[in-house]
Design an enzyme around this catalytic site. Sequence first.
Site, PDB file in Angstrom:
ATOM      1  N   LYS A  69      46.432  40.343  31.773  1.00 61.75           N
ATOM      2  CA  LYS A  69      45.413  41.422  32.413  1.00 61.75           C
ATOM      3  C   LYS A  69      44.793  41.703  31.360  1.00 61.75           C
ATOM      4  O   LYS A  69      45.073  41.652  30.164  1.00 61.75           O
ATOM      5  CB  LYS A  69      46.326  42.701  32.953  1.00 61.75           C
ATOM      6  CG  LYS A  69      45.350  43.629  33.473  1.00 61.75           C
ATOM      7  CD  LYS A  69      45.811  44.501  34.559  1.00 61.75           C
ATOM      8  CE  LYS A  69      44.613  45.435  34.793  1.00 61.75           C
ATOM      9  NZ  LYS A  69      43.536  44.809  35.532  1.00 61.75           N
ATOM     10  N   LEU A  97      39.836  47.797  35.525  1.00 60.65           N
ATOM     11  CA  LEU A  97      40.412  47.267  34.274  1.00 60.65           C
ATOM     12  C   LEU A  97      41.469  48.339  33.542  1.00 60.65           C
ATOM     13  O   LEU A  97      41.151  48.632  32.328  1.00 60.65           O
ATOM     14  CB  LEU A  97      39.178  46.897  33.167  1.00 60.65           C
ATOM     15  CG  LEU A  97      38.441  45.577  33.991  1.00 60.65           C
ATOM     16  CD1 LEU A  97      37.260  45.382  32.836  1.00 60.65           C
ATOM     17  CD2 LEU A  97      39.188  44.398  34.258  1.00 60.65           C
ATOM     18  N   CYS A 153      33.559  41.325  35.275  1.00 65.70           N
ATOM     19  CA  CYS A 153      34.359  42.193  36.285  1.00 65.70           C
ATOM     20  C   CYS A 153      33.210  43.222  37.028  1.00 65.70           C
ATOM     21  O   CYS A 153      32.507  43.670  36.287  1.00 65.70           O
ATOM     22  CB  CYS A 153      35.261  43.343  35.326  1.00 65.70           C
ATOM     23  SG  CYS A 153      36.068  44.471  36.643  1.00 65.70           S
ATOM     24  N   ILE A 214      36.247  31.409  39.247  1.00 60.45           N
ATOM     25  CA  ILE A 214      35.410  32.204  39.348  1.00 60.45           C
ATOM     26  C   ILE A 214      36.007  33.923  39.356  1.00 60.45           C
ATOM     27  O   ILE A 214      37.385  34.039  39.669  1.00 60.45           O
ATOM     28  CB  ILE A 214      34.533  32.338  40.705  1.00 60.45           C
ATOM     29  CG1 ILE A 214      35.558  32.436  41.856  1.00 60.45           C
ATOM     30  CG2 ILE A 214      33.659  31.280  40.609  1.00 60.45           C
ATOM     31  CD1 ILE A 214      34.601  32.518  43.178  1.00 60.45           C
ATOM     32  N   GLY A 240      41.062  36.010  47.022  1.00 60.43           N
ATOM     33  CA  GLY A 240      41.952  35.612  47.837  1.00 60.43           C
ATOM     34  C   GLY A 240      41.257  34.264  48.431  1.00 60.43           C
ATOM     35  O   GLY A 240      40.282  33.787  48.253  1.00 60.43           O
ATOM     36  N   GLY A 267      41.180  32.037  45.328  1.00 58.85           N
ATOM     37  CA  GLY A 267      41.981  31.896  46.382  1.00 58.85           C
ATOM     38  C   GLY A 267      42.980  30.541  46.598  1.00 58.85           C
ATOM     39  O   GLY A 267      43.317  30.245  47.334  1.00 58.85           O
ATOM     40  N   GLY A 288      46.026  33.576  41.280  1.00 54.53           N
ATOM     41  CA  GLY A 288      45.509  35.165  41.506  1.00 54.53           C
ATOM     42  C   GLY A 288      46.182  35.902  42.661  1.00 54.53           C
ATOM     43  O   GLY A 288      47.598  36.035  42.448  1.00 54.53           O
TER      44      GLY A 288
HETATM   45  C1  LIG Z   1      43.813  43.332  41.480  1.00 54.90           C
HETATM   46  C2  LIG Z   1      43.085  42.480  40.727  1.00 54.90           C
HETATM   47  C3  LIG Z   1      43.036  42.603  39.215  1.00 54.90           C
HETATM   48  C4  LIG Z   1      42.125  41.939  38.591  1.00 54.90           C
HETATM   49  N1  LIG Z   1      41.952  42.152  37.217  1.00 54.90           N
HETATM   50  C5  LIG Z   1      41.185  41.197  36.382  1.00 54.90           C
HETATM   51  C6  LIG Z   1      41.447  41.379  34.768  1.00 54.90           C
HETATM   52  O1  LIG Z   1      41.758  42.464  34.529  1.00 54.90           O
HETATM   53  N2  LIG Z   1      40.516  40.556  34.199  1.00 54.90           N
HETATM   54  C7  LIG Z   1      39.688  39.294  34.674  1.00 54.90           C
HETATM   55  O2  LIG Z   1      39.120  38.653  34.153  1.00 54.90           O
HETATM   56  N3  LIG Z   1      39.819  39.217  36.243  1.00 54.90           N
HETATM   57  C8  LIG Z   1      40.653  40.018  37.032  1.00 54.90           C
HETATM   58  N4  LIG Z   1      40.797  39.864  38.267  1.00 54.90           N
HETATM   59  C9  LIG Z   1      40.248  38.648  38.795  1.00 54.90           C
HETATM   60  C10 LIG Z   1      41.233  37.354  38.985  1.00 54.90           C
HETATM   61  O3  LIG Z   1      41.553  37.124  37.671  1.00 54.90           O
HETATM   62  C11 LIG Z   1      40.597  36.169  39.701  1.00 54.90           C
HETATM   63  O4  LIG Z   1      39.422  35.870  38.811  1.00 54.90           O
HETATM   64  C12 LIG Z   1      39.899  36.355  40.822  1.00 54.90           C
HETATM   65  O5  LIG Z   1      40.801  37.115  41.855  1.00 54.90           O
HETATM   66  C13 LIG Z   1      40.037  35.277  41.936  1.00 54.90           C
HETATM   67  O6  LIG Z   1      41.221  34.444  42.033  1.00 54.90           O
HETATM   68  P1  LIG Z   1      42.166  34.828  43.469  1.00 54.90           P
HETATM   69  O7  LIG Z   1      41.276  34.581  44.613  1.00 54.90           O
HETATM   70  O8  LIG Z   1      43.106  33.783  43.242  1.00 54.90           O
HETATM   71  O9  LIG Z   1      42.826  36.057  43.123  1.00 54.90           O
HETATM   72  C14 LIG Z   1      41.672  40.834  38.928  1.00 54.90           C
HETATM   73  C15 LIG Z   1      41.685  40.418  40.424  1.00 54.90           C
HETATM   74  C16 LIG Z   1      42.488  41.261  41.340  1.00 54.90           C
HETATM   75  C17 LIG Z   1      42.739  40.806  42.579  1.00 54.90           C
END
Ligand SMILES: Cc1cc2nc3c(=O)[nH]c(=O)nc-3n(C[C@H](O)[C@H](O)[C@H](O)COP(=O)(O)O)c2cc1C
Length: 325
Positions: A69, A97, A153, A214, A240, A267, A288
Site C-alpha cells: 500500500k 491513502l 490517486c 491503471i 474491479g 479488474g 487488486g
Molecule cells: C481500496 C483501494 C485502495 C487503493 N490504494 C492504492 C494506493 O495506496 N496506491 C496506489 O497506487 N493505488 C491504489 N489503489 C489502486 C489499485 O492499486 C489499482 O490500480 C486499481 O484498483 C485497479 O485495479 P483493480 O481493479 O484490480 O482493483 C487502490 C485501490 C483500492 C480499491
Amino acid sequence: MDRGNNNYTERIITDKNEGCKPKEIINTHVNIAGIEMKNPVTTASGTFGSGMEYGEFVDLSRLGAVTTKGVANVPWPGNPTPRIAETYGGMINAIGLQNPGIDTFISRDIPYLKQYDTKIIVNVCGRTVEDYVDVVTRLAETDVDMLEINISCPNVKEGGIAFGTNAKAIEHITSEIKKCAKQPVIMKLSPNVTDITEMARAAESGGADALSLINTITGMKIDINRRCFAVANKTGGLSGPAIRPVAVRMVYQVRHAVKLPIIGMGGIACAEDALEFIMAGASMVAVGTANFNNPTATVEIIDGIEEFMKKNGVKDIKELFGCVE
Ligand SMILES: Cc1cc2nc3c(=O)[nH]c(=O)nc-3n(C[C@H](O)[C@H](O)[C@H](O)COP(=O)(O)O)c2cc1C
C-alpha cells in the site's frame, strides 16, 4: 506454510495419470527493469496491505512480487468515512491513502515481507515532489526491490492525481525521483486523462524504468434513500471488473507509445483476465479488488496462467507478451 525456496520458474508440469514423470517445463520468469521475478503476478497497491492480512490465505512466496500500500513520509489519516461503496462489477473507494508513514513501514512491513521468497515493490505517495523524494531517499538504504510511484490517486487534494494528469509535472517528478532512487522506478499512471500515451511518454522522458497502469477511474455513487453521496469524499476511484476493458485498451496503447515494460492492472479476477493484459502488452499484472472477494485470487491466477501455457504449448510466458498486434 512453506516459506522455503518455492521457485516456480521452470515448473515441471506433470500429468496426474503419469505420476511424477516430468512432462513439460514452462518458464514463467519475467524481468522488469533488471529485477527477475518467478512469475508475472503481483498485488495491486492498497488492496493487499503489506501482505500481513493475507499471509493466512496466501503463501506470499508464490507471488512474483508483493506491491505494498502507498507509504508517505509521515503518517496520513486518510479521508472521513464512509470511504468505500459497492457498484456493479466493482467498487468505489476514497480511502485517501491512509498509511502509517515511512518509519513504521521500514521497521514493521519490510522485515515481515523479507521472510518470504518474493520481490518487494513499495508504492510511494506524497503531496509535494519533496515528500516523494523524502520517501524514496529513505528507501534507498533498505532491502526493497522496486519503487512504484503513485502519481494517480484521485482521492487526495494535493499530490497524487495533480501530478498524474499533467505531462510536464510527470516528467519533472520522475526525473527528481530518479536522481535519488537506488531501486528501479515504476511510474503509476492515471486513466483520468484524455491521452494516456502522452503521460507515458512524459514518464519515459523523465527516466522511468517501467510503468504501471491503471489506477482507479474517478466515479460517483448516490445513495438515493439517504439522498447523499455513498462515500463522504463525494467522488471515489472505481475499480474491479467494470474497468477492465478500459485498462486493457490503455495497456495496448501505451505499449505502442513507449519502450518501457508495463505492469497491467484493472479488474483482473482470473487467469483469463490476466492473460488479456499480457497479450495486450503487459510484462506483469497486478491483482487488486479481486483480493477482497477472493483472498486466494493471486495464486489461483498464477496456477491458471501455468495451466493455460501447458494446454496451449507455450513454453515461455514471454511468447505471449504483446502477441496481439
Ligand atoms: C481500496 C483501494 C485502495 C487503493 N490504494 C492504492 C494506493 O495506496 N496506491 C496506489 O497506487 N493505488 C491504489 N489503489 C489502486 C489499485 O492499486 C489499482 O490500480 C486499481 O484498483 C485497479 O485495479 P483493480 O481493479 O484490480 O482493483 C487502490 C485501490 C483500492 C480499491
